[in-house]
Design a protein around this motif. Structure first.
Motif, PDB file in Angstrom:
ATOM      1  N   ALA A 178       0.825  -1.210   0.000  1.00 46.87           N
ATOM      2  CA  ALA A 178       0.000   0.000   0.000  1.00 46.87           C
ATOM      3  C   ALA A 178       0.857   1.257   0.000  1.00 46.87           C
ATOM      4  O   ALA A 178       0.528   2.254  -0.670  1.00 46.87           O
ATOM      5  CB  ALA A 178      -0.940  -0.008   1.200  1.00 46.87           C
ATOM      6  N   ALA A 179       1.953   1.233   0.736  1.00 50.79           N
ATOM      7  CA  ALA A 179       2.829   2.406   0.795  1.00 50.79           C
ATOM      8  C   ALA A 179       3.451   2.693  -0.565  1.00 50.79           C
ATOM      9  O   ALA A 179       3.515   3.858  -1.002  1.00 50.79           O
ATOM     10  CB  ALA A 179       3.911   2.195   1.847  1.00 50.79           C
ATOM     11  N   VAL A 180       3.920   1.651  -1.253  1.00 49.89           N
ATOM     12  CA  VAL A 180       4.510   1.842  -2.576  1.00 49.89           C
ATOM     13  C   VAL A 180       3.454   2.338  -3.561  1.00 49.89           C
ATOM     14  O   VAL A 180       3.693   3.272  -4.338  1.00 49.89           O
ATOM     15  CB  VAL A 180       5.152   0.540  -3.078  1.00 49.89           C
ATOM     16  CG1 VAL A 180       5.635   0.693  -4.523  1.00 49.89           C
ATOM     17  CG2 VAL A 180       6.319   0.136  -2.177  1.00 49.89           C
ATOM     18  N   ALA A 181       2.279   1.733  -3.535  1.00 50.78           N
ATOM     19  CA  ALA A 181       1.211   2.132  -4.453  1.00 50.78           C
ATOM     20  C   ALA A 181       0.806   3.587  -4.229  1.00 50.78           C
ATOM     21  O   ALA A 181       0.662   4.359  -5.189  1.00 50.78           O
ATOM     22  CB  ALA A 181       0.001   1.215  -4.282  1.00 50.78           C
ATOM     23  N   ALA A 182       0.621   3.970  -2.971  1.00 51.64           N
ATOM     24  CA  ALA A 182       0.198   5.337  -2.673  1.00 51.64           C
ATOM     25  C   ALA A 182       1.253   6.354  -3.101  1.00 51.64           C
ATOM     26  O   ALA A 182       0.922   7.431  -3.629  1.00 51.64           O
ATOM     27  CB  ALA A 182      -0.106   5.473  -1.178  1.00 51.64           C
ATOM     28  N   ARG A 183       2.507   6.024  -2.883  1.00 49.70           N
ATOM     29  CA  ARG A 183       3.569   6.947  -3.293  1.00 49.70           C
ATOM     30  C   ARG A 183       3.528   7.194  -4.798  1.00 49.70           C
ATOM     31  O   ARG A 183       3.661   8.336  -5.267  1.00 49.70           O
ATOM     32  CB  ARG A 183       4.930   6.381  -2.893  1.00 49.70           C
ATOM     33  CG  ARG A 183       6.076   7.370  -3.145  1.00 49.70           C
ATOM     34  CD  ARG A 183       7.433   6.773  -2.845  1.00 49.70           C
ATOM     35  NE  ARG A 183       7.828   5.830  -3.880  1.00 49.70           N
ATOM     36  CZ  ARG A 183       8.108   4.560  -3.659  1.00 49.70           C
ATOM     37  NH1 ARG A 183       8.021   4.052  -2.442  1.00 49.70           N
ATOM     38  NH2 ARG A 183       8.469   3.762  -4.659  1.00 49.70           N
ATOM     39  N   LEU A 184       3.329   6.135  -5.561  1.00 52.22           N
ATOM     40  CA  LEU A 184       3.263   6.284  -7.015  1.00 52.22           C
ATOM     41  C   LEU A 184       2.017   7.054  -7.447  1.00 52.22           C
ATOM     42  O   LEU A 184       2.064   7.883  -8.363  1.00 52.22           O
ATOM     43  CB  LEU A 184       3.280   4.909  -7.672  1.00 52.22           C
ATOM     44  CG  LEU A 184       4.631   4.187  -7.658  1.00 52.22           C
ATOM     45  CD1 LEU A 184       4.462   2.718  -8.022  1.00 52.22           C
ATOM     46  CD2 LEU A 184       5.624   4.862  -8.609  1.00 52.22           C
ATOM     47  N   LEU A 185       0.893   6.787  -6.804  1.00 50.16           N
ATOM     48  CA  LEU A 185      -0.348   7.475  -7.162  1.00 50.16           C
ATOM     49  C   LEU A 185      -0.267   8.979  -6.895  1.00 50.16           C
ATOM     50  O   LEU A 185      -0.863   9.788  -7.618  1.00 50.16           O
ATOM     51  CB  LEU A 185      -1.524   6.872  -6.394  1.00 50.16           C
ATOM     52  CG  LEU A 185      -1.912   5.444  -6.799  1.00 50.16           C
ATOM     53  CD1 LEU A 185      -2.845   4.839  -5.762  1.00 50.16           C
ATOM     54  CD2 LEU A 185      -2.564   5.422  -8.176  1.00 50.16           C
ATOM     55  N   LEU A 186       0.448   9.345  -5.858  1.00 54.77           N
ATOM     56  CA  LEU A 186       0.554  10.757  -5.473  1.00 54.77           C
ATOM     57  C   LEU A 186       1.663  11.494  -6.235  1.00 54.77           C
ATOM     58  O   LEU A 186       1.761  12.719  -6.143  1.00 54.77           O
ATOM     59  CB  LEU A 186       0.803  10.869  -3.972  1.00 54.77           C
ATOM     60  CG  LEU A 186      -0.387  10.473  -3.083  1.00 54.77           C
ATOM     61  CD1 LEU A 186       0.064  10.272  -1.638  1.00 54.77           C
ATOM     62  CD2 LEU A 186      -1.493  11.520  -3.159  1.00 54.77           C
ATOM     63  N   ASP A 187       2.482  10.753  -6.960  1.00 59.34           N
ATOM     64  CA  ASP A 187       3.591  11.334  -7.704  1.00 59.34           C
ATOM     65  C   ASP A 187       3.200  11.443  -9.175  1.00 59.34           C
ATOM     66  O   ASP A 187       3.031  10.434  -9.864  1.00 59.34           O
ATOM     67  CB  ASP A 187       4.823  10.430  -7.546  1.00 59.34           C
ATOM     68  CG  ASP A 187       6.025  10.923  -8.348  1.00 59.34           C
ATOM     69  OD1 ASP A 187       5.954  12.008  -8.960  1.00 59.34           O
ATOM     70  OD2 ASP A 187       7.043  10.202  -8.370  1.00 59.34           O
ATOM     71  N   SER A 188       3.067  12.652  -9.673  1.00 56.82           N
ATOM     72  CA  SER A 188       2.626  12.862 -11.059  1.00 56.82           C
ATOM     73  C   SER A 188       3.791  12.982 -12.036  1.00 56.82           C
ATOM     74  O   SER A 188       3.576  13.268 -13.217  1.00 56.82           O
ATOM     75  CB  SER A 188       1.763  14.124 -11.146  1.00 56.82           C
ATOM     76  OG  SER A 188       2.511  15.272 -10.732  1.00 56.82           O
ATOM     77  N   SER A 189       5.013  12.734 -11.585  1.00 53.27           N
ATOM     78  CA  SER A 189       6.174  13.004 -12.431  1.00 53.27           C
ATOM     79  C   SER A 189       6.603  11.826 -13.295  1.00 53.27           C
ATOM     80  O   SER A 189       7.343  12.004 -14.262  1.00 53.27           O
ATOM     81  CB  SER A 189       7.359  13.436 -11.566  1.00 53.27           C
ATOM     82  OG  SER A 189       7.815  12.370 -10.740  1.00 53.27           O
ATOM     83  N   TRP A 190       6.162  10.597 -12.963  1.00 50.97           N
ATOM     84  CA  TRP A 190       6.699   9.452 -13.684  1.00 50.97           C
ATOM     85  C   TRP A 190       5.955   9.188 -14.992  1.00 50.97           C
ATOM     86  O   TRP A 190       4.779   9.497 -15.129  1.00 50.97           O
ATOM     87  CB  TRP A 190       6.720   8.191 -12.812  1.00 50.97           C
ATOM     88  CG  TRP A 190       5.428   7.812 -12.142  1.00 50.97           C
ATOM     89  CD1 TRP A 190       4.974   8.232 -10.928  1.00 50.97           C
ATOM     90  CD2 TRP A 190       4.439   6.904 -12.641  1.00 50.97           C
ATOM     91  NE1 TRP A 190       3.761   7.653 -10.634  1.00 50.97           N
ATOM     92  CE2 TRP A 190       3.412   6.826 -11.669  1.00 50.97           C
ATOM     93  CE3 TRP A 190       4.315   6.141 -13.793  1.00 50.97           C
ATOM     94  CZ2 TRP A 190       2.276   6.028 -11.829  1.00 50.97           C
ATOM     95  CZ3 TRP A 190       3.191   5.344 -13.963  1.00 50.97           C
ATOM     96  CH2 TRP A 190       2.188   5.299 -12.989  1.00 50.97           C
ATOM     97  N   THR A 191       6.678   8.591 -15.906  1.00 54.60           N
ATOM     98  CA  THR A 191       6.146   8.266 -17.232  1.00 54.60           C
ATOM     99  C   THR A 191       6.597   6.854 -17.593  1.00 54.60           C
ATOM    100  O   THR A 191       7.285   6.187 -16.831  1.00 54.60           O
ATOM    101  CB  THR A 191       6.641   9.263 -18.285  1.00 54.60           C
ATOM    102  OG1 THR A 191       8.081   9.233 -18.322  1.00 54.60           O
ATOM    103  CG2 THR A 191       6.178  10.687 -17.970  1.00 54.60           C
TER     104      THR A 191
END
Length: 297
Positions: free
Chosen positions: A183-196
């Motif tokens: 959950a921590a990894v998923a939430a971090r990615l969801l809240l980060d709009s910089s990755w492509t």
């Protein structure tokens, strides 16, 4: 807007809590909104229904910047492909039509290893990832080994008989991970709009353990002897069909167990980053989660 599926499930609710703490607007797809805590319902936009329904996902994904995708368990599916790819197909079409920018899903380890071609649920999960990747969205597939939290399904047997069961070899050391770290990894990615781009993100915990190793840790933490017993594959399959699973889904569970014995989960080399992202050891999880559950059982 961040859309979260399975917000009342074991992983989904932990992802939801972490994303809400990040302060972004959130929309959830849920069959029964009454299962959401009152405080959560006040903070989210609710789309009621199944995320396998084309009309539901068309509404839910409109204007979505990020999506957390997790399949519900369908023990009765006529095939494992239908349970994964068939269920996801309407959502993939909606992702493309609505222009969802980023997708994070819960998947499985094994891509590129020989056992992955015949690994039941895992093989279907990887096909699901390919379907999502085909939408063109930026995509992170969180690839998992077994979950520590699966042990909670056997709390009564552990407490009353001092035993837990599975179908894999007792000495086969494999990675395992706590759902709170997922959950921590998923939430971090969801809240980060910089990755492509599109990548797999192995989520493998800080250590490899065999079931015998796990039994030793449980014995130490719980204060009474716990042992592991390996089930024959036929008995393992019968356990699932006896609990209402279809023949196809029960067979798929056996195929996955066989593939794990053949090294399905052992193809990723652990790095220091894995220990940082998924720090919960099995001992820590037993102390903080299993021991209270056993005492309450």
């Amino acid at each position: 807007m961040i859309v979260i599926t399975t917000p009342t499930g074991h992983i989904g609710r932990q992802v939801l809590g972490r994303v809400l703490a990040g302060g972004e607007p959130v929309r959830v797809v849920v069959r029964d909104p009454a299962r959401l805590p009152d405080a959560v319902r006040e903070q989210v936009e609710v789309v009621q229904g199944s995320h396998g329904d084309p009309q539901v996902v068309a509404r839910a994904f409109e204007g979505a910047d990020a999506l957390f995708w997790l399949l519900p368990t369908d023990r009765h599916a006529v095939s494992v492909d239908e349970a994964y790819v068939g269920f996801t197909r309407p959502a993939a079409e909606a992702m493309r039509a609505c222009g969802v920018k980023r997708v994070v899903d819960v998947s499985a380890l094994g891509r590129g290893t020989p056992p992955a071609a015949r690994a039941g649920h895992v093989t279907a999960s990887l096909a699901m990832d390919d379907l999502i990747a085909g939408t063109g969205a930026a995509f992170r597939a969180l690839t998992m080994p077994s979950f520590m939290d699966n042990v909670l399904r056997q709390v009564r047997g552990i407490k009353t008989q001092g035993v837990f069961y599975d179908a894999v070899s007792p000495d086969r050391a494999m990675p395992l991970v706590a759902t709170r770290d997922i959950a921590a990894v998923a939430a971090r990615l969801l809240l980060d709009s910089s990755w492509t781009g599109q990548e797999e993100v192995p989520v493998i915990g800080p250590e490899d353990l065999s079931n015998n190793d796990m039994a030793a840790v449980m014995t130490d933490v719980l204060g009474f002897p716990v042992r592991y017993e390996r089930m024959p594959y036929q008995a393992f399959k019968d356990l699932f069909t006896g609990n209402g699973a279809s023949e196809a889904m029960a067979r798929s569970m056996v195929d996955m167990a066989v593939a794990k014995v053949d090294g399905l989960d052992n193809g990723v080399v652990r790095t220091p980053r894995h220990a940082i992202d998924t720090p919960t050891t099995f001992r820590q999880w037993c102390e903080e989660v299993l021991r209270p559950a056993v005492r309450a059982a």
